[in-house]
Every structure is written in C-alpha cells, then in structure tokens.
Design a protein around this motif. Structure first.
Motif, PDB file in Angstrom:
ATOM      1  N   LEU A   7       0.817  -1.204   0.000  1.00 48.39           N
ATOM      2  CA  LEU A   7       0.000   0.000   0.000  1.00 48.39           C
ATOM      3  C   LEU A   7       0.855   1.259   0.000  1.00 48.39           C
ATOM      4  O   LEU A   7       1.967   1.272   0.532  1.00 48.39           O
ATOM      5  CB  LEU A   7      -0.907   0.039   1.240  1.00 48.39           C
ATOM      6  CG  LEU A   7      -1.949  -1.056   1.357  1.00 48.39           C
ATOM      7  CD1 LEU A   7      -2.595  -1.028   2.730  1.00 48.39           C
ATOM      8  CD2 LEU A   7      -3.000  -0.885   0.278  1.00 48.39           C
ATOM      9  N   ASP A   8       0.301   2.309  -0.564  1.00 46.29           N
ATOM     10  CA  ASP A   8       0.930   3.620  -0.550  1.00 46.29           C
ATOM     11  C   ASP A   8       0.963   4.129   0.883  1.00 46.29           C
ATOM     12  O   ASP A   8       0.043   3.894   1.666  1.00 46.29           O
ATOM     13  CB  ASP A   8       0.121   4.575  -1.435  1.00 46.29           C
ATOM     14  CG  ASP A   8       0.839   5.876  -1.700  1.00 46.29           C
ATOM     15  OD1 ASP A   8       1.149   6.587  -0.714  1.00 46.29           O
ATOM     16  OD2 ASP A   8       1.082   6.189  -2.873  1.00 46.29           O
ATOM     17  N   GLU A   9       2.007   4.842   1.202  1.00 39.50           N
ATOM     18  CA  GLU A   9       2.196   5.415   2.533  1.00 39.50           C
ATOM     19  C   GLU A   9       1.007   6.265   2.975  1.00 39.50           C
ATOM     20  O   GLU A   9       0.714   6.372   4.160  1.00 39.50           O
ATOM     21  CB  GLU A   9       3.479   6.258   2.513  1.00 39.50           C
ATOM     22  CG  GLU A   9       3.884   6.845   3.827  1.00 39.50           C
ATOM     23  CD  GLU A   9       4.430   5.845   4.817  1.00 39.50           C
ATOM     24  OE1 GLU A   9       4.235   6.074   6.022  1.00 39.50           O
ATOM     25  OE2 GLU A   9       5.032   4.838   4.406  1.00 39.50           O
ATOM     26  N   LYS A  10       0.273   6.856   2.028  1.00 40.47           N
ATOM     27  CA  LYS A  10      -0.853   7.726   2.379  1.00 40.47           C
ATOM     28  C   LYS A  10      -1.982   6.979   3.098  1.00 40.47           C
ATOM     29  O   LYS A  10      -2.834   7.591   3.713  1.00 40.47           O
ATOM     30  CB  LYS A  10      -1.400   8.437   1.143  1.00 40.47           C
ATOM     31  CG  LYS A  10      -2.074   7.520   0.137  1.00 40.47           C
ATOM     32  CD  LYS A  10      -2.497   8.286  -1.088  1.00 40.47           C
ATOM     33  CE  LYS A  10      -3.063   7.364  -2.145  1.00 40.47           C
ATOM     34  NZ  LYS A  10      -3.316   8.068  -3.389  1.00 40.47           N
ATOM     35  N   TYR A  11      -1.978   5.644   3.028  1.00 39.81           N
ATOM     36  CA  TYR A  11      -3.005   4.841   3.704  1.00 39.81           C
ATOM     37  C   TYR A  11      -2.589   4.404   5.107  1.00 39.81           C
ATOM     38  O   TYR A  11      -3.355   3.745   5.803  1.00 39.81           O
ATOM     39  CB  TYR A  11      -3.341   3.598   2.877  1.00 39.81           C
ATOM     40  CG  TYR A  11      -3.939   3.898   1.530  1.00 39.81           C
ATOM     41  CD1 TYR A  11      -5.204   4.466   1.421  1.00 39.81           C
ATOM     42  CD2 TYR A  11      -3.245   3.616   0.364  1.00 39.81           C
ATOM     43  CE1 TYR A  11      -5.762   4.746   0.189  1.00 39.81           C
ATOM     44  CE2 TYR A  11      -3.799   3.890  -0.880  1.00 39.81           C
ATOM     45  CZ  TYR A  11      -5.050   4.458  -0.956  1.00 39.81           C
ATOM     46  OH  TYR A  11      -5.607   4.732  -2.176  1.00 39.81           O
ATOM     47  N   ARG A  12      -1.392   4.737   5.541  1.00 40.62           N
ATOM     48  CA  ARG A  12      -0.853   4.218   6.802  1.00 40.62           C
ATOM     49  C   ARG A  12      -1.755   4.515   8.001  1.00 40.62           C
ATOM     50  O   ARG A  12      -2.059   3.615   8.787  1.00 40.62           O
ATOM     51  CB  ARG A  12       0.556   4.741   7.069  1.00 40.62           C
ATOM     52  CG  ARG A  12       1.175   4.104   8.317  1.00 40.62           C
ATOM     53  CD  ARG A  12       2.564   4.618   8.619  1.00 40.62           C
ATOM     54  NE  ARG A  12       3.560   4.183   7.689  1.00 40.62           N
ATOM     55  CZ  ARG A  12       4.279   3.067   7.825  1.00 40.62           C
ATOM     56  NH1 ARG A  12       4.085   2.286   8.857  1.00 40.62           N
ATOM     57  NH2 ARG A  12       5.174   2.737   6.921  1.00 40.62           N
ATOM     58  N   GLU A  13      -2.186   5.754   8.174  1.00 40.11           N
ATOM     59  CA  GLU A  13      -3.019   6.108   9.334  1.00 40.11           C
ATOM     60  C   GLU A  13      -4.314   5.299   9.339  1.00 40.11           C
ATOM     61  O   GLU A  13      -4.713   4.753  10.374  1.00 40.11           O
ATOM     62  CB  GLU A  13      -3.347   7.600   9.311  1.00 40.11           C
ATOM     63  CG  GLU A  13      -4.209   8.037  10.481  1.00 40.11           C
ATOM     64  CD  GLU A  13      -4.618   9.498  10.395  1.00 40.11           C
ATOM     65  OE1 GLU A  13      -5.592   9.844  11.073  1.00 40.11           O
ATOM     66  OE2 GLU A  13      -3.994  10.283   9.656  1.00 40.11           O
ATOM     67  N   MET A  14      -4.959   5.186   8.188  1.00 37.40           N
ATOM     68  CA  MET A  14      -6.205   4.430   8.096  1.00 37.40           C
ATOM     69  C   MET A  14      -5.962   2.951   8.422  1.00 37.40           C
ATOM     70  O   MET A  14      -6.703   2.346   9.189  1.00 37.40           O
ATOM     71  CB  MET A  14      -6.795   4.551   6.686  1.00 37.40           C
ATOM     72  CG  MET A  14      -8.054   3.726   6.488  1.00 37.40           C
ATOM     73  SD  MET A  14      -8.633   3.735   4.789  1.00 37.40           S
ATOM     74  CE  MET A  14      -7.436   2.645   3.995  1.00 37.40           C
ATOM     75  N   VAL A  15      -4.921   2.377   7.870  1.00 40.66           N
ATOM     76  CA  VAL A  15      -4.612   0.961   8.087  1.00 40.66           C
ATOM     77  C   VAL A  15      -4.312   0.696   9.561  1.00 40.66           C
ATOM     78  O   VAL A  15      -4.813  -0.273  10.135  1.00 40.66           O
ATOM     79  CB  VAL A  15      -3.442   0.519   7.182  1.00 40.66           C
ATOM     80  CG1 VAL A  15      -2.908  -0.846   7.588  1.00 40.66           C
ATOM     81  CG2 VAL A  15      -3.875   0.521   5.726  1.00 40.66           C
ATOM     82  N   GLU A  16      -3.520   1.558  10.177  1.00 38.12           N
ATOM     83  CA  GLU A  16      -3.209   1.364  11.599  1.00 38.12           C
ATOM     84  C   GLU A  16      -4.465   1.469  12.448  1.00 38.12           C
ATOM     85  O   GLU A  16      -4.626   0.726  13.418  1.00 38.12           O
ATOM     86  CB  GLU A  16      -2.148   2.376  12.039  1.00 38.12           C
ATOM     87  CG  GLU A  16      -0.777   2.053  11.476  1.00 38.12           C
ATOM     88  CD  GLU A  16       0.279   3.106  11.780  1.00 38.12           C
ATOM     89  OE1 GLU A  16      -0.045   4.160  12.376  1.00 38.12           O
ATOM     90  OE2 GLU A  16       1.441   2.870  11.411  1.00 38.12           O
ATOM     91  N   ASP A  17      -5.355   2.368  12.071  1.00 37.65           N
ATOM     92  CA  ASP A  17      -6.624   2.514  12.784  1.00 37.65           C
ATOM     93  C   ASP A  17      -7.465   1.246  12.648  1.00 37.65           C
ATOM     94  O   ASP A  17      -7.983   0.715  13.635  1.00 37.65           O
ATOM     95  CB  ASP A  17      -7.378   3.725  12.234  1.00 37.65           C
ATOM     96  CG  ASP A  17      -8.488   4.219  13.144  1.00 37.65           C
ATOM     97  OD1 ASP A  17      -8.552   3.779  14.313  1.00 37.65           O
ATOM     98  OD2 ASP A  17      -9.293   5.047  12.686  1.00 37.65           O
ATOM     99  N   ILE A  18      -7.586   0.724  11.452  1.00 35.19           N
ATOM    100  CA  ILE A  18      -8.380  -0.489  11.200  1.00 35.19           C
ATOM    101  C   ILE A  18      -7.777  -1.694  11.923  1.00 35.19           C
ATOM    102  O   ILE A  18      -8.487  -2.494  12.525  1.00 35.19           O
ATOM    103  CB  ILE A  18      -8.496  -0.763   9.691  1.00 35.19           C
ATOM    104  CG1 ILE A  18      -9.380   0.307   9.028  1.00 35.19           C
ATOM    105  CG2 ILE A  18      -9.035  -2.164   9.412  1.00 35.19           C
ATOM    106  CD1 ILE A  18      -9.377   0.276   7.510  1.00 35.19           C
ATOM    107  N   ARG A  19      -6.462  -1.818  11.899  1.00 32.80           N
ATOM    108  CA  ARG A  19      -5.805  -2.986  12.481  1.00 32.80           C
ATOM    109  C   ARG A  19      -5.684  -2.908  14.011  1.00 32.80           C
ATOM    110  O   ARG A  19      -5.334  -3.886  14.649  1.00 32.80           O
ATOM    111  CB  ARG A  19      -4.441  -3.176  11.841  1.00 32.80           C
ATOM    112  CG  ARG A  19      -4.564  -3.566  10.376  1.00 32.80           C
ATOM    113  CD  ARG A  19      -3.239  -3.579   9.646  1.00 32.80           C
ATOM    114  NE  ARG A  19      -2.281  -4.518  10.175  1.00 32.80           N
ATOM    115  CZ  ARG A  19      -2.175  -5.789   9.827  1.00 32.80           C
ATOM    116  NH1 ARG A  19      -3.000  -6.283   8.934  1.00 32.80           N
ATOM    117  NH2 ARG A  19      -1.256  -6.553  10.339  1.00 32.80           N
ATOM    118  N   SER A  20      -6.003  -1.747  14.597  1.00 27.22           N
ATOM    119  CA  SER A  20      -5.825  -1.580  16.040  1.00 27.22           C
ATOM    120  C   SER A  20      -6.960  -2.179  16.864  1.00 27.22           C
ATOM    121  O   SER A  20      -6.852  -2.266  18.082  1.00 27.22           O
ATOM    122  CB  SER A  20      -5.684  -0.098  16.381  1.00 27.22           C
ATOM    123  OG  SER A  20      -6.919   0.573  16.176  1.00 27.22           O
TER     124      SER A  20
END
Length: 134
Positions: A7-20
C-alpha cells in the motif's frame, strides 16, 4: 493462506486505525476514510462504490498478515522564503542543488531526502514536502 498487501504510505493512518481493533466496525471506517476506501475499492475490484466490496477492503486490511509500504515521492523545498532557490535536487554526481522552479527539482521520498542530506549540515527539519503537482 497468507495475505500480503502493498500500500501507498498515504493509507498508513487508516490501516493502523483499522488494524488496532479486534473487530472493525465497517460503517465507522467507511464514514471516516470515505475517499481512501473508495480509492482502494476501485483499485482492487471492478465494482465502483459497491458497499459489499468496501467491506471486503476493510476486512482484507484488518486480516492482512503483512503490509509493505510504498513511500510517496514529493518535491522538497526549504521552509524559509528568504531563499530564492528553494527546491532541492540532485546533480549528475549526486551533489545537492537548489532550484527556483519546482519542476526542476527531483521527486524524492522522505528517506531519500534524509540520505541526501547526510553529511551536508542541512537539517531535515528545514525542508517541507510539496506535492509534485503543486
């Protein structure tokens, strides 16, 4: 079956939120990250904005075993307006150059810029990233 996402770095915050969380609430994430989820839905499925595929995007992110990040490239410029040539680039020998026009500068990831600045005495904090289109 092992799920690996790139994934592109721009999705990092969303991904970390979903995976938390243990069990993601899909409607919360669709409301909070509408544009990003729609972009991933369009890139992963031929479905446009169908709700079921957006849920699958969130579930795939949540259940991924491994995520590899692609750093986004930016133009970088000195934060100070006192410099006429503010955009940073690289010459043919790997030296640091500054340009007045952003289109003359090199697109670099954050890690590429940090590596370029090593041993120059120029602090990374003196630069700001600018979308390459700006």
């Amino acid at each position: 079956m092992k799920i690996k996402l790139t994934l592109d770095e721009k999705y990092r915050e969303m991904v970390e939120d979903i995976r938390s969380v243990n069990n993601p609430n899909c409607s919360y994430y669709m409301d909070s990250y509408t544009e990003k989820i729609e972009a991933l839905t369009r890139s992963w499925f031929d479905s446009g904005e169908i709700y079921e595929y957006q849920v699958k995007v969130i579930e795939r992110i949540h259940s991924a075993d491994e995520i590899e990040w692609i750093e986004h490239k930016y133009n970088w410029r000195l934060k100070s307006d006192k410099f006429r040539k503010r955009y940073i680039g690289i010459d043919i020998l790997g030296g640091v150059l500054f340009f007045k026009q952003p289109e003359a500068a090199d697109n670099m990831t954050e890690s590429e810029l940090k590596k370029l600045l090593e041993d120059t005495g120029l602090p990374f904090e003196a630069f700001e990233k600018v979308e390459a289109d700006d």
